[in-house]
Design a protein around this motif. Sequence first.
Motif, PDB file in Angstrom:
ATOM      1  N   GLY A  12       0.809  -1.224   0.000  1.00  0.00           N
ATOM      2  CA  GLY A  12       0.000   0.000   0.000  1.00  0.00           C
ATOM      3  C   GLY A  12       0.836   1.265   0.000  1.00  0.00           C
ATOM      4  N   GLY A  13       2.142   1.129   0.193  1.00  0.00           N
ATOM      5  CA  GLY A  13       2.995   2.311   0.146  1.00  0.00           C
ATOM      6  C   GLY A  13       4.027   2.338   1.249  1.00  0.00           C
ATOM      7  N   LYS A  38       3.218  -7.567  11.074  1.00  0.00           N
ATOM      8  CA  LYS A  38       1.905  -6.967  11.362  1.00  0.00           C
ATOM      9  C   LYS A  38       0.928  -8.027  11.862  1.00  0.00           C
ATOM     10  CE  LYS A  38       0.149  -3.589   8.664  1.00  0.00           C
ATOM     11  NZ  LYS A  38      -0.498  -2.933   7.501  1.00  0.00           N
ATOM     12  N   TYR A  88      -9.561  10.717  -0.391  1.00  0.00           N
ATOM     13  CA  TYR A  88      -8.246  10.080  -0.516  1.00  0.00           C
ATOM     14  C   TYR A  88      -7.705   9.640   0.836  1.00  0.00           C
ATOM     15  CZ  TYR A  88      -3.103  10.169  -0.887  1.00  0.00           C
ATOM     16  OH  TYR A  88      -1.762   9.898  -0.781  1.00  0.00           O
ATOM     17  N   GLU A 120      -5.631   5.930   4.248  1.00  0.00           N
ATOM     18  CA  GLU A 120      -4.762   5.822   5.431  1.00  0.00           C
ATOM     19  C   GLU A 120      -5.484   4.879   6.390  1.00  0.00           C
ATOM     20  OE1 GLU A 120      -2.882   6.356   9.150  1.00  0.00           O
ATOM     21  OE2 GLU A 120      -4.997   6.692   8.753  1.00  0.00           O
TER      22      GLU A 120
END
Lengths: 590, 234
Positions: free
Chosen positions: A224-225, A233, A329, A333
């Motif tokens: 995802g970036g 995780k 957008y 996050e």
Amino acid sequence: MDRATELAGIVQKFKSDRTRLIDILWAAQEREGFVSHFDLEELGRLLKLSVPALREVMSFYHFFRDQPSGRFQIYLDTSMIAEMNGLSEIRDEFERQLGVKVGQTSPDGQFGLFETSCIGMSDQAPAVLINLVPFTQLNRQKVNLIVHRLRQGVELKDLVHEFGLGDAQNANSSVHSMVRNNLKKPGSFMLASVVPGAGLKKSLAHSADEVIDTVTASGLRGRGGAGFPTGKKWAACRSFQAPKRYVVCNADEGEPGTFKDRLLLTEYPALVIEGMAIAAHALGAREGIIYLRAEYKYLEAHLQQEIERFRKHLSFEFDLRIQLGAGAYVCGEESALLESMEGKRGEPRLRPPFPVEVGYLGMPTVVNNVETFALVTQIFNQGVGTFRNFGTPRSPGVRLLSVSGDVAHPGIYEIPWGIKIGDVLSMVGAQNPLMIQVGGPSGIAINANDVNREISYEDLPTGGSFMVFSKDRDLFAILSNFMTFFVNESCGNCTPCRAGNVALRELLRRFIGGHARSEDLGHIDSWASIVKRGSRCGLGGSSPNVLTTVKAAFPDLFVNAIKPGADSLFFDFNEKAATADYDRTIREMK
Amino acid sequence: MSDAKKVKFSLDGKEAESHQGVNLVQAIEENGTHVPTLCWSPGIEPCLGTCRVCTVKVNGRETAACALKIEEGMKIECDTDDLKDLRKGILELLFVEGNHFCPGCEKSGDCELQGMGYRFGMTHPRFPYRFSHYELDYRGVHLLLERNRCIHCKRCTELFSDDQGRKVFSFVGKGKDTRVEMNLDLEAKMPIHKCREAASLCPTGAIILKGQGFDRPVGTRRFDNPPDKGSKNG
Ligand SMILES: Cc1cc2nc3c(=O)[nH]c(=O)nc-3n(C[C@H](O)[C@H](O)[C@H](O)COP(=O)(O)O)c2cc1C
Ligand code: SF4
Ligand code: SF4
Ligand code: FES
């Protein structure tokens, strides 16, 4: 049925659950294309929320409307790539044909014309969404035809047909869209054909801890970036005792220039669903949610069908649902995404605690990107060793790249991490390249001469966006588009990002307008540093990169924009220029 | 706090001490270093973390001090020139975003934003003034909502409710267009003590009691006197 009864039905469908507010608002908006004050009062009464509390949430999202906004709501994609491919012409044509300006609704209530950020169609720009149905590769003639047909009463569905359905699953009745996949290089790993359910079956032969160990051993990092190690995780999430855990797939794909998740969701949804099921097994989760950006609503029915189809491979309880976003957008996050899933404004949370500890509805939650889940499935299918054959030590494996801009072959490419910029440029047929934006506006701009740099966490990380700009492009126009994107998409929660991005855009405008002084060169870096270091989430944490990395790659650009004599006191007032359009202004006022 | 476990941490290179579970702002202040705060103040729970003027470095990374609790071994930097300038920059952003004409403001002298401007020695902002348009809402019975002065700290929207626990203030919009709203029906029914509470909760002069103000002589207001010599400027 009267409206109040209808709304009561909607609320009942979602069991009067306020955390499903986004779904409730979507359902309420379906009939008239907007949610009226009456609707809000009714919903408020039923959900025990005040009208202002509802507005607080609703007004956060681009696609929710509280005024009549047209039977056909047209959203222009304003991304840089759209701008380069004729956005201003199609905007102009829509305005002329409809007799309205952007932001307005036609008096007959038929059409509303609006703008939105990148809709994930940079490989087939310029594109618009009409009632969330994508129309791609537009030009004046096509716009003309769209308006003409819709006025004739042609249904959107039939209009899509007339324009020609896209390839492969895009032509399937469950998608029925003119979008094209543009898969230019399938590679040999991620999209390798596999027996559905086989990876899950292999994972089920192992204990949860072993599954996590395998993911850790693969070295897989989130796509995802941010590149967080996926195994780490999952292990963290599993370490927190809780009655429930959740698996969430981040399909918000909002970074301008990214459209690779679109391909995965269209052609390979089973890989993604299976990866989520493997995660569920590893985490002991019984529920999963796919947060699908509203811009991809056209894929919702298809995805739902694929979820049903996959159920036969599940030997344990795992409920999967789709949560539609509503245009923001920042909801990509992960903590903002959770807020949005809980029916709130999509503002990032304070961390710690991280979602792996306190996530969806307060429970430990793993959020991973679409591609991350697809890779998990392939790692179980093909083995850790095969995966690690690709890439570099710190960036193992392959990834999908969404390539757009001044290239002969825009589209999606599977690449091994570590690939050289020069190799990518020749693979995609870059045309006279000047600058490359790696990782979207939040990423890093480099000079296209830097052919020996590589795409990897060691050098140039990316969430998948790869935009090429040729020597004919105006770098300031690109920067201006990107800064406006950040100003529009900042959630507004924290000062440095909310106010700082506006200040940075003003600074940029000084250079563009010829008002910059030599000290403004230093301001670019010092103001950027305040926004970057002070912001609450990664949006403000990376938005200034566009200015600082372009400045680093093209130092002359800013220096040359400073006019000689600009350091004198009243340099920037030019009487002639200031009054040049006086006559025209007076004429227009009459 | 005396029964809580002691924790040791480093503050600007010196050894410092506090107790487990103490908010980072308080832990730093206990050790003689001032941390400026706007959205947070002692007692505010949950932390809002919106203004970011309390930014310090924890283990090498910038973060909002108010949002963390002190932990054993933390390496905190606070009183460095670099961080002081960062915090001042954030404060200046608030000044250019709103329209703060302090001399004409009822809250002047009692305003936390203005007080901080003095304390930081801010003479002018480095950023261009925005002169953004903000609508003033005078329709309330007791309260005036002066959005030019709102710093979007969320104290009113997240922490304030009327006598029956109902939300009175809310936000609309997003990003730079976020605006605070007041529920006029509820405001009209609020007793005066609740209105006063709302006005004093707001760190700036954005929520003002109608028909009052300018009633205390200069020199006696909250921020008229410079902070104690003992505590350093943030
Ligand atoms: C402003 C912002 C937008 C983001 N948008 C996305 C997105 O659209 N898709 C995504 O997968 N991750 C996005 N992320 C990253 C997520 O926060 C999160 O790191 C990611 O979903 C985790 O999945 P991964 O570990 O599989 O990459 C975004 C982050 C920020 C700060
Ligand atoms: S950095 Fe920007 S997007 Fe992130 S919380 Fe702050 S205002 Fe919102
Ligand atoms: S009105 Fe006052 S309390 Fe409310 S958000 Fe604005 S500054 Fe904060
Ligand atoms: S006081 Fe810490 S963020 Fe506002």
